[in-house]
Design a protein around this motif. Sequence first.
Motif, mmCIF file in Angstrom:
data_model
loop_
_atom_site.group_PDB
_atom_site.id
_atom_site.type_symbol
_atom_site.label_atom_id
_atom_site.label_comp_id
_atom_site.label_asym_id
_atom_site.label_seq_id
_atom_site.Cartn_x
_atom_site.Cartn_y
_atom_site.Cartn_z
ATOM 1 N N SER A 1 31.329 31.501 52.752
ATOM 2 C CA SER A 1 30.618 31.612 51.484
ATOM 3 C C SER A 1 30.535 33.083 51.114
ATOM 4 C CB SER A 1 29.229 30.977 51.564
ATOM 5 O OG SER A 1 28.597 31.330 52.748
ATOM 6 N N THR B 1 39.940 27.985 50.775
ATOM 7 C CA THR B 1 38.960 28.052 51.860
ATOM 8 C C THR B 1 38.453 29.479 52.012
ATOM 9 O OG1 THR B 1 40.669 28.484 53.485
ATOM 10 C CG2 THR B 1 40.087 26.185 53.113
ATOM 11 N N GLN C 1 29.506 22.795 42.241
ATOM 12 C CA GLN C 1 28.813 22.785 43.524
ATOM 13 C C GLN C 1 27.468 22.078 43.415
ATOM 14 O OE1 GLN C 1 28.948 26.752 44.928
ATOM 15 N NE2 GLN C 1 28.466 26.216 47.035
ATOM 16 N N ASP D 1 34.403 22.472 43.135
ATOM 17 C CA ASP D 1 33.804 23.575 43.890
ATOM 18 C C ASP D 1 32.922 22.992 44.987
ATOM 19 O OD1 ASP D 1 33.057 26.014 44.727
ATOM 20 O OD2 ASP D 1 31.983 26.600 42.899
ATOM 21 N N GLU D 2 33.394 23.034 46.211
ATOM 22 C CA GLU D 2 32.675 22.505 47.369
ATOM 23 C C GLU D 2 32.085 21.120 47.122
ATOM 24 O OE1 GLU D 2 31.053 24.766 50.082
ATOM 25 O OE2 GLU D 2 31.806 26.702 49.403
ATOM 26 N N SER E 1 37.705 23.839 46.445
ATOM 27 C CA SER E 1 37.265 24.881 47.370
ATOM 28 C C SER E 1 36.389 24.235 48.431
ATOM 29 C CB SER E 1 36.477 25.956 46.614
ATOM 30 O OG SER E 1 35.170 25.511 46.367
ATOM 31 N N THR E 2 36.478 24.747 49.640
ATOM 32 C CA THR E 2 35.650 24.193 50.707
ATOM 33 C C THR E 2 35.501 25.212 51.827
ATOM 34 O OG1 THR E 2 35.410 22.419 52.304
ATOM 35 C CG2 THR E 2 37.656 23.080 51.788
ATOM 36 N N HIS E 3 34.349 25.195 52.513
ATOM 37 C CA HIS E 3 34.221 26.005 53.720
ATOM 38 C C HIS E 3 34.252 25.079 54.927
ATOM 39 C CE1 HIS E 3 29.959 24.949 52.771
ATOM 40 N NE2 HIS E 3 29.997 24.639 54.043
ATOM 41 N N ASP E 4 34.646 23.864 54.676
ATOM 42 C CA ASP E 4 34.448 22.793 55.630
ATOM 43 C C ASP E 4 35.775 22.440 56.291
ATOM 44 O OD1 ASP E 4 33.811 20.480 56.919
ATOM 45 O OD2 ASP E 4 33.809 19.278 55.079
ATOM 46 N N GLY F 1 30.317 19.848 50.198
ATOM 47 C CA GLY F 1 29.523 20.849 50.914
ATOM 48 C C GLY F 1 28.211 20.362 51.476
#
Lengths: 233, 306
Positions: A37, A34, A86, A162-163, A193-196, A166
Amino acid sequence: MIQFDNVSKRYPGSDEILKNISFNIDAGEFVFITGHSGAGKSTLLKLIAATELPTRGTVLVANQNVSQLKAWAIPFLRRRFGLIFQDHKLLFDRNCFENVILPLRINGIAEQEAAKRVRAALDKVGLLNKEKTMPITLSGGEQQRLAIARAVVSRPTILLADEPTGNLDADYATEIMNIFNAFHQVGVTVIMSTHDALGLSANKKRVLHLNQGVLTDTTQSQFGSNLNTETSL
Amino acid sequence: MSHWLNHHLQAIKLVLSRMRSNALSSFIICLVISVALCLPSLFYLGVDNLSKLSQHMQNETEISLFLKLDTSSETIAQIDSALSQNPDILEYHFVSKDQAWQQLQLKSKDNADISNAVNHLASNPLPDAFFIQAKSAQPEQLEALRSSLQNIEGVGQALLNAEWAKRLATLLSIGKQFVFFVALLLAVVLLVMIGNTVRMQILTQKDEIEVSYLIGATNSFIKIPFLYAGALYGLFGGILSSIMITAMIMTFNQSIAEISHLYSSDFSLRVLNLQLYVSVTAIAIIIGWIGAYLSVSRALSVIRIK
């Protein structure tokens, strides 16, 4: 399975994207990476898949030092991974079936066997009826599922995503997460991977948190598919 | 082994299906290649056949001895005895002006134009002649014999029949060099053309190549279809040029047959010059492969660095 030892990465003309990263991922784990970005999540995944090489430190994949691999050996290392990008990286000049069969062609699987495995993979992501459809006509969630089918069709032991959720709304994201969970349950190592944060709260897995290139939050689990001993964010 | 074979078969199938989906442009490329192959092949055929013809003539060791028109029969007898004592002469025969005149009338009977012209002549313009077969076939010795015969009293002109053929052969050796350079230049053109075509194809398949690299394709997996594409362009171009040359030779042969008939010869060009076709096609395949190899290596290094 995957070992990072004091790894740093810097692109020409930029600051260090990753600074002295060290961690260990065992076979069969489900790991989230995490961070905001630009925190270096994609770069970390690229280092694992040997599409980028570390500036300093060592990356070991299955006890092989990625930096020291000969050029001819790298493709064979990459075949251990199922990569989900992504931006999907689907090929829009051919139908779904032809997209998914590409890794099998690369692996030199005979056509009949390959066709069977492509249909099995499409079935797993629920796109069996779209075999002949062109990917451009699929929805965002379907395109992501197609990308997953392509990543898993060669039966890799490690999935790198990768995300993957997203750009998807919550329903699609849950759907995608369920697919990843299913692969994890049959023993595939999943690194995502995630920003979520939404995806995380629903799945209490091991989390590697990146902040400005520094691995600040390494929550180590007693790994095992259903033991949730780690803390979430 | 079967894995390797499978890989190559798949590559060929892939290339053929790509060509089929761009049938028209593939055909045009093959057409251009075949024209580039036709040019040196035609030059070669022309020079080769002319040199065969001139070689055939050079092998004739006949010297024609035309006497002066007003030669008396005594002089003829003297020349006859001189010839019979010459050690360089294998055999000879005499054709009198009357015999030659009859022969000409006989030969020209089939052709209205010539026989008309012959009939219009008031008197026999032909000289008495000796036709001499020399022992040696060496050009230098033949030339020496010819000049010694020229000096005999009463001889108007001593002709070495192979003289013009020799000059032609000298010209043809220059012609052969010319063909070689034309072929060399067109080979370079072919190399660049096929290389460029393959480079364009690589650009249209850039996405596929990038994705393939990312998911573990080896260099040879990426390269081989393009190399086959180059080689197949060469193959199809070669086949097409063989067809074109065959058609041209058949047309040529019709005109040549008419001319040959006038010279009462049955000379014609070989229609199926298999050796030429196979070697032209093989060279085209090799050039295609090299052209594709050069451009694929260059283009892929650019893609990989990116």
